[in-house]
Design a protein around this motif. Structure first.
Motif: not given
Length: 104
Positions: A31-42, A49-52, A58-62, A64-67
């Motif tokens: 889970n930590a790896i997936v979150a980091q991959l999303i953050y790094e790609a963004r 987060q809002k732009q993505l 979806t919403k910015q909060s979604a 944030a949860r994924l990251e």
């Protein structure tokens, strides 16, 4: 046991031979790896987060949860949407688990 700051050694000492605990640690690590991959790609694309979220529909909060490394609800469909919004693709592979064996 000598003092160490090596996180993997600390986790190993805490889990011992408890296979259930080892599975939980493995899942949390993924889970930590997936979150980091999303953050790094963004951030590599220079997006907030809002732009993505706007690109994904979806919403910015979604986002944030994924990251969040503690989030365990990553779905393949959402990962594909994020990848598409970042002009990337999701790749999945199966790999052998390296089992440690100890000599008795």
């Amino acid at each position: 046991m000598a003092k160490t700051s090596d996180a993997l050694k600390i986790i190993d000492s805490l889990t011992g031979n408890d296979s259930e605990m080892e599975n939980l640690v493995r899942e949390a690590s993924l889970n930590a790896i997936v979150a980091q991959l999303i953050y790094e790609a963004r951030t590599a694309r220079g997006l907030t987060q809002k732009q993505l979220a706007d690109r994904v529909g979806t919403k910015q909060s979604a986002i944030a949860r994924l990251e969040d490394a503690d989030y365990d609800g990553h779905s393949l469909s959402m990962l594909q949407k994020i990848a598409s919004a970042l002009n990337q693709k999701v790749e999945i592979k199966f790999a052998e688990i390296e089992l440690e064996t100890s000599l008795i």
